[in-house]
Design a protein around this motif. Structure first.
Motif, PDB file in Angstrom:
ATOM      1  N   UNK A 191       0.846  -1.191   0.000  1.00  0.00           N
ATOM      2  CA  UNK A 191       0.000   0.000   0.000  1.00  0.00           C
ATOM      3  C   UNK A 191       0.879   1.238   0.000  1.00  0.00           C
ATOM      4  N   UNK A 192       0.622   2.124  -0.951  1.00  0.00           N
ATOM      5  CA  UNK A 192       1.402   3.346  -1.085  1.00  0.00           C
ATOM      6  C   UNK A 192       0.494   4.546  -0.871  1.00  0.00           C
ATOM      7  N   UNK A 193       0.378   5.009   0.386  1.00  0.00           N
ATOM      8  CA  UNK A 193      -0.452   6.186   0.669  1.00  0.00           C
ATOM      9  C   UNK A 193       0.146   7.434   0.042  1.00  0.00           C
ATOM     10  N   UNK A 194      -0.662   8.460  -0.008  1.00  0.00           N
ATOM     11  CA  UNK A 194      -0.213   9.739  -0.522  1.00  0.00           C
ATOM     12  C   UNK A 194       0.264  10.657   0.588  1.00  0.00           C
ATOM     13  N   UNK A 195       0.336  11.932   0.246  1.00  0.00           N
ATOM     14  CA  UNK A 195       0.773  12.961   1.177  1.00  0.00           C
ATOM     15  C   UNK A 195      -0.036  12.897   2.470  1.00  0.00           C
ATOM     16  N   UNK A 235       1.249  -3.247  -6.391  1.00  0.00           N
ATOM     17  CA  UNK A 235       1.320  -1.898  -5.840  1.00  0.00           C
ATOM     18  C   UNK A 235      -0.083  -1.310  -5.831  1.00  0.00           C
ATOM     19  N   UNK A 236      -0.506  -0.818  -4.668  1.00  0.00           N
ATOM     20  CA  UNK A 236      -1.819  -0.194  -4.532  1.00  0.00           C
ATOM     21  C   UNK A 236      -1.581   1.219  -4.022  1.00  0.00           C
ATOM     22  N   UNK A 237      -1.655   2.169  -4.947  1.00  0.00           N
ATOM     23  CA  UNK A 237      -1.258   3.542  -4.663  1.00  0.00           C
ATOM     24  C   UNK A 237      -2.445   4.490  -4.639  1.00  0.00           C
ATOM     25  N   UNK A 238      -2.357   5.486  -3.763  1.00  0.00           N
ATOM     26  CA  UNK A 238      -3.365   6.542  -3.704  1.00  0.00           C
ATOM     27  C   UNK A 238      -2.667   7.894  -3.799  1.00  0.00           C
ATOM     28  N   UNK A 239      -3.205   8.788  -4.626  1.00  0.00           N
ATOM     29  CA  UNK A 239      -2.785  10.176  -4.723  1.00  0.00           C
ATOM     30  C   UNK A 239      -1.293  10.318  -5.062  1.00  0.00           C
ATOM     31  N   UNK A 240      -0.496  10.884  -4.163  1.00  0.00           N
ATOM     32  CA  UNK A 240       0.937  11.033  -4.407  1.00  0.00           C
ATOM     33  C   UNK A 240       1.594   9.668  -4.601  1.00  0.00           C
ATOM     34  N   UNK A 287       9.416  -7.517 -10.562  1.00  0.00           N
ATOM     35  CA  UNK A 287       8.751  -8.104  -9.392  1.00  0.00           C
ATOM     36  C   UNK A 287       7.304  -7.641  -9.256  1.00  0.00           C
ATOM     37  N   UNK A 288       6.934  -6.594  -9.989  1.00  0.00           N
ATOM     38  CA  UNK A 288       5.586  -6.034  -9.876  1.00  0.00           C
ATOM     39  C   UNK A 288       4.647  -6.778 -10.816  1.00  0.00           C
ATOM     40  N   UNK A 289       3.665  -7.407 -10.224  1.00  0.00           N
ATOM     41  CA  UNK A 289       2.671  -8.146 -10.998  1.00  0.00           C
ATOM     42  C   UNK A 289       1.667  -7.185 -11.627  1.00  0.00           C
ATOM     43  N   UNK A 290       1.274  -6.157 -10.878  1.00  0.00           N
ATOM     44  CA  UNK A 290       0.306  -5.174 -11.363  1.00  0.00           C
ATOM     45  C   UNK A 290       0.241  -4.017 -10.372  1.00  0.00           C
ATOM     46  N   UNK A 291      -0.378  -2.918 -10.841  1.00  0.00           N
ATOM     47  CA  UNK A 291      -0.544  -1.737  -9.980  1.00  0.00           C
ATOM     48  C   UNK A 291      -1.962  -1.206 -10.096  1.00  0.00           C
ATOM     49  N   UNK A 292      -2.567  -0.944  -8.935  1.00  0.00           N
ATOM     50  CA  UNK A 292      -3.854  -0.258  -8.856  1.00  0.00           C
ATOM     51  C   UNK A 292      -3.546   1.166  -8.424  1.00  0.00           C
ATOM     52  N   UNK A 293      -3.832   2.111  -9.298  1.00  0.00           N
ATOM     53  CA  UNK A 293      -3.518   3.525  -9.065  1.00  0.00           C
ATOM     54  C   UNK A 293      -4.827   4.274  -8.862  1.00  0.00           C
ATOM     55  N   UNK A 294      -4.974   4.899  -7.703  1.00  0.00           N
ATOM     56  CA  UNK A 294      -6.251   5.519  -7.345  1.00  0.00           C
ATOM     57  C   UNK A 294      -6.074   7.015  -7.069  1.00  0.00           C
ATOM     58  N   UNK A 295      -6.850   7.814  -7.760  1.00  0.00           N
ATOM     59  CA  UNK A 295      -6.922   9.268  -7.533  1.00  0.00           C
ATOM     60  C   UNK A 295      -5.565   9.944  -7.518  1.00  0.00           C
ATOM     61  N   UNK A 296      -4.835   9.900  -8.634  1.00  0.00           N
ATOM     62  CA  UNK A 296      -3.530  10.568  -8.645  1.00  0.00           C
ATOM     63  C   UNK A 296      -3.690  12.066  -8.423  1.00  0.00           C
ATOM     64  N   UNK A 297      -2.748  12.646  -7.709  1.00  0.00           N
ATOM     65  CA  UNK A 297      -2.757  14.095  -7.532  1.00  0.00           C
ATOM     66  C   UNK A 297      -2.016  14.741  -8.692  1.00  0.00           C
ATOM     67  N   UNK A 298      -2.486  15.875  -9.132  1.00  0.00           N
ATOM     68  CA  UNK A 298      -1.840  16.578 -10.237  1.00  0.00           C
ATOM     69  C   UNK A 298      -0.775  17.507  -9.675  1.00  0.00           C
ATOM     70  N   UNK A 299       0.421  16.972  -9.479  1.00  0.00           N
ATOM     71  CA  UNK A 299       1.520  17.720  -8.871  1.00  0.00           C
ATOM     72  C   UNK A 299       2.136  18.749  -9.809  1.00  0.00           C
ATOM     73  N   UNK A 300       1.598  18.854 -11.018  1.00  0.00           N
ATOM     74  CA  UNK A 300       2.044  19.901 -11.932  1.00  0.00           C
ATOM     75  C   UNK A 300       1.161  21.146 -11.823  1.00  0.00           C
ATOM     76  N   UNK A 301       0.065  21.022 -11.085  1.00  0.00           N
ATOM     77  CA  UNK A 301      -0.818  22.162 -10.847  1.00  0.00           C
ATOM     78  C   UNK A 301      -0.115  23.121  -9.884  1.00  0.00           C
TER      79      UNK A 301
END
Length: 185
Positions: A11-15, A66-71, A88-102
């Motif tokens: 689990x990869x939390x965001x900011x 990998x199960x990532x949220x936001x950042x 080693x990464x079988x797959x990634x679920x990416x949820x609600x990416x933050x737009x860090x270019x804003x």
């Protein structure tokens, strides 16, 4: 810790990390998924976050999801562009990416722009709401396209976090299970 056999779910939390109401925290408890704890949640340093993810992937006994949220989504893209451990990464679920270019987010979380746009070397699914205050729906779609991820429009739901009222987010867990089953080597 595992899902679909010997796959470790990271689990990869965001900011600011994921609070107790967040579906990632609930998955950690309910499914034994492993949170990648960062040393600094309030002032995230890209290099430090990349190093922590690399350590956790290396420490996993087998394949990882990998199960990532936001950042965390932005972290996955940056890590995948530089790591030699992506196999080693079988797959990634990416949820609600933050737009860090804003402009506003770039100032709040410096050092993460530009967002790495390289195609991910593993299967990925990106889920975003069309009313996310941290990333316009068209930007989320473009990130999915750039990363080679399948895109799912979640409809209304904000940042798809604890405040979104998702609870255990069984829909998300089904998407992860489907992703892992579909890409079972």
């Amino acid at each position: 810790m595992s899902d679909g056999g010997d796959t470790t779910v990271l689990l990869l939390p965001g900011w600011q990390n994921s609070d107790a109401a967040h579906w990632q925290s609930r998955w950690e408890i309910a499914h034994g998924d492993r949170r990648v704890d960062q040393h600094e949640w309030m002032h995230p340093r890209r290099g430090d976050w990349l190093a922590r993810l690399e350590e956790e992937v290396l420490a996993a006994p087998g394949p990882v999801a990998l199960v990532a949220h936001s950042l965390g989504c932005i972290l996955v893209a940056a890590w995948a562009a530089h790591s030699r451990q992506t196999a080693k990464v079988k797959a990634a679920l990416l949820v609600a990416p933050g737009d860090l270019e804003r402009d506003d987010l770039r100032q709040m979380i410096p050092g993460w722009a530009p967002i790495v746009r390289q195609r991910l070397p593993f299967p990925a699914l990106l889920v975003a709401a069309n009313d996310d205050p941290y990333c316009d729906a068209s930007r989320a779609r473009q990130l999915a396209a750039d990363w080679g991820a399948r895109f799912i429009d979640r409809g209304l739901g904000g940042h798809l976090n604890g405040e979104s009222g998702l609870g255990d987010w069984s829909e998300g867990r089904m998407l992860l299970d489907e992703l892992l089953t579909t890409h079972n080597d």
